[in-house]
Write a protein that holds these residues in place. Structure first.
Motif, mmCIF file in Angstrom:
data_model
loop_
_atom_site.group_PDB
_atom_site.id
_atom_site.type_symbol
_atom_site.label_atom_id
_atom_site.label_comp_id
_atom_site.label_asym_id
_atom_site.label_seq_id
_atom_site.Cartn_x
_atom_site.Cartn_y
_atom_site.Cartn_z
ATOM 1 N N ASP A 18 0.992 8.828 5.040
ATOM 2 C CA ASP A 18 0.960 7.572 5.552
ATOM 3 C C ASP A 18 0.647 7.535 6.973
ATOM 4 O O ASP A 18 1.436 8.047 7.721
ATOM 5 N N THR A 19 -0.788 7.142 7.107
ATOM 6 C CA THR A 19 -1.212 7.210 8.506
ATOM 7 C C THR A 19 -0.612 6.322 9.414
ATOM 8 O O THR A 19 -0.617 6.607 10.667
ATOM 9 N N GLY A 20 0.189 5.352 9.150
ATOM 10 C CA GLY A 20 0.668 4.346 9.903
ATOM 11 C C GLY A 20 1.848 4.834 10.691
ATOM 12 O O GLY A 20 2.092 4.722 11.800
ATOM 13 N N GLY A 73 6.387 -0.932 13.796
ATOM 14 C CA GLY A 73 5.338 -1.405 13.468
ATOM 15 C C GLY A 73 4.484 -2.139 14.318
ATOM 16 O O GLY A 73 3.182 -2.258 14.410
ATOM 17 N N GLY A 91 -3.790 3.693 5.102
ATOM 18 C CA GLY A 91 -3.605 3.246 6.237
ATOM 19 C C GLY A 91 -4.647 1.775 6.427
ATOM 20 O O GLY A 91 -4.658 1.088 5.559
ATOM 21 N N ARG A 92 -5.639 1.904 7.331
ATOM 22 C CA ARG A 92 -6.207 0.795 7.706
ATOM 23 C C ARG A 92 -7.862 0.769 7.839
ATOM 24 O O ARG A 92 -8.603 0.150 7.284
ATOM 25 N N ASP A 93 -8.117 2.401 8.071
ATOM 26 C CA ASP A 93 -9.565 2.634 8.287
ATOM 27 C C ASP A 93 -9.667 3.970 7.661
ATOM 28 O O ASP A 93 -10.632 4.628 7.865
ATOM 29 N N ILE A 94 -8.982 4.200 6.271
ATOM 30 C CA ILE A 94 -9.138 5.502 5.754
ATOM 31 C C ILE A 94 -10.571 5.386 5.039
ATOM 32 O O ILE A 94 -11.257 6.404 5.386
ATOM 33 N N ARG A 114 -7.269 6.447 18.623
ATOM 34 C CA ARG A 114 -7.705 6.462 17.111
ATOM 35 C C ARG A 114 -8.476 7.988 17.240
ATOM 36 O O ARG A 114 -8.435 8.707 16.205
ATOM 37 N N ALA A 156 -2.567 1.124 18.432
ATOM 38 C CA ALA A 156 -3.836 1.718 17.575
ATOM 39 C C ALA A 156 -5.071 0.726 18.098
ATOM 40 O O ALA A 156 -6.039 1.100 17.600
ATOM 41 N N ALA A 198 3.228 0.267 17.141
ATOM 42 C CA ALA A 198 1.972 0.946 16.258
ATOM 43 C C ALA A 198 0.903 0.288 16.450
ATOM 44 O O ALA A 198 -0.232 0.569 17.042
ATOM 45 N N TYR A 213 0.749 6.240 14.127
ATOM 46 C CA TYR A 213 0.666 5.299 15.339
ATOM 47 C C TYR A 213 2.099 4.820 15.609
ATOM 48 O O TYR A 213 2.261 4.361 16.830
ATOM 49 N N ARG A 214 2.780 4.863 14.600
ATOM 50 C CA ARG A 214 4.089 4.308 14.832
ATOM 51 C C ARG A 214 4.980 5.322 15.941
ATOM 52 O O ARG A 214 5.658 4.865 16.568
ATOM 53 N N LYS A 242 0.832 -1.220 -0.156
ATOM 54 C CA LYS A 242 0.025 0.001 -0.020
ATOM 55 C C LYS A 242 0.687 1.146 -0.182
ATOM 56 O O LYS A 242 0.529 2.298 -0.739
ATOM 57 N N GLN A 271 -6.092 13.704 10.356
ATOM 58 C CA GLN A 271 -6.114 13.112 9.206
ATOM 59 C C GLN A 271 -7.276 13.759 8.351
ATOM 60 O O GLN A 271 -6.951 13.819 7.074
HETATM 61 O O1 DC Z 1 0.644 0.789 7.770
HETATM 62 P P1 DC Z 1 1.861 0.535 9.027
HETATM 63 O O2 DC Z 1 2.514 -0.760 9.003
HETATM 64 O O3 DC Z 1 2.562 1.629 8.990
HETATM 65 O O4 DC Z 1 0.964 0.425 10.216
HETATM 66 C C1 DC Z 1 1.578 0.007 11.393
HETATM 67 C C2 DC Z 1 0.277 -0.304 12.485
HETATM 68 O O5 DC Z 1 -0.463 0.934 12.702
HETATM 69 C C3 DC Z 1 -0.721 -1.418 11.933
HETATM 70 O O6 DC Z 1 -0.286 -2.474 12.400
HETATM 71 C C4 DC Z 1 -2.119 -0.946 12.397
HETATM 72 C C5 DC Z 1 -1.882 0.470 12.699
HETATM 73 N N1 DC Z 1 -2.539 1.469 11.721
HETATM 74 C C6 DC Z 1 -3.991 1.685 11.919
HETATM 75 O O7 DC Z 1 -4.502 1.383 12.882
HETATM 76 N N2 DC Z 1 -4.609 2.528 11.321
HETATM 77 C C7 DC Z 1 -4.037 3.251 10.318
HETATM 78 N N3 DC Z 1 -4.783 4.193 9.602
HETATM 79 C C8 DC Z 1 -2.703 3.020 10.067
HETATM 80 C C9 DC Z 1 -1.937 2.260 10.535
#
Ligand code: DC
Length: 218
Positions: A38-40, A86, A120-123, A99, A93, A89, A43-44, A21, A106
């Protein structure tokens, strides 16, 4: 003649760890001329800042305080990219306080004209449910673990595929089964499986998806 209000063009890229991604979102942002977040990294940075100070990452209230105090400059740290950050994070998260504190940052990034690409995961599900383009990038755990192992071996790291595969599955499990904003495709996301695609193939598939949406928007 009245002009319709300008609506920023938002591309939401979600998916599990190591599906490609980040690389895809960067390339797509470059081709579309949009900024990328990069929204991760948010959290990182929280996980890393807490760990450095020796705080308990399972303390939801404290993690929420770190999230509220996060400075965009913290995202430029050079120790946020690796596997360890990671893991940290993924642990912070799970906290709703964390959150909630990150939502406005964001959304503000996405709302600035001309728009943005966020990954990310929840965009597509929570942060930008009205994004014009939603792509859920995925690949089998085996393919993702193989790619990650090869990347690390190329950097001279001593890693085993089996260990990386176990970590990949564990991270998927935690991200998909948390109570708040679990990892899942938005109902209107296009699922892009990159198991059999290289970077160029994934980019042209994503560009085709974005172009179709842009045309439909008029
Ligand atoms: O995409 P990444 O590997 O940098 O994300 C690291 C951790 O952050 C991933 O295990 C879950 C969390 N994360 C999240 O919960 N929501 C996001 N929008 C981005 C990342």
């Amino acid at each position: 003649m009245t002009l319709a209000p300008f609506r920023p063009f938002v591309v939401a890229i979600d998916g599990p760890a190591a599906a490609g991604k980040g690389t895809l979102a960067l390339a797509l942002a470059d081709r579309l001329g949009l900024p990328h977040l990069d929204t991760g990294l948010l959290y990182r940075a929280i996980g890393k800042l807490m760990a450095i100070r020796g705080f308990d990452l399972d303390d939801a209230e404290l993690a929420g305080e770190f999230a509220r105090a996060l400075d965009p400059e913290d995202l430029k740290r050079d120790d946020l990219r690796g596997r360890e950050a990671g893991e940290l994070a993924s642990r912070v998260a799970v906290h709703p306080q964390v959150r909630a504190a990150l939502v406005d940052f964001q959304r503000a990034f996405a709302a600035r004209p001309p728009g943005a690409v966020l990954d990310g995961r929840d965009i597509g599900t929570v942060i930008c449910p009205d994004a014009q383009v939603k792509i859920y990038v995925t690949a089998s755990p085996e393919v993702r673990a193989r790619r990650r192992t090869d990347e690390l071996l190329a950097k001279g790291r001593d890693v085993r595929y089996e260990t990386i595969l176990a970590e990949t599955k564990e991270r998927d499990d935690r991200d998909a089964n948390r109570a708040v904003a679990p990892l899942r495709p938005a109902p209107d996301a296009v699922v892009l499986d990159t198991s059999d695609l290289d970077r160029a193939g994934a980019l042209s598939a994503a560009l085709a998806i974005a172009a179709a949406k842009r045309t439909a928007e008029g």
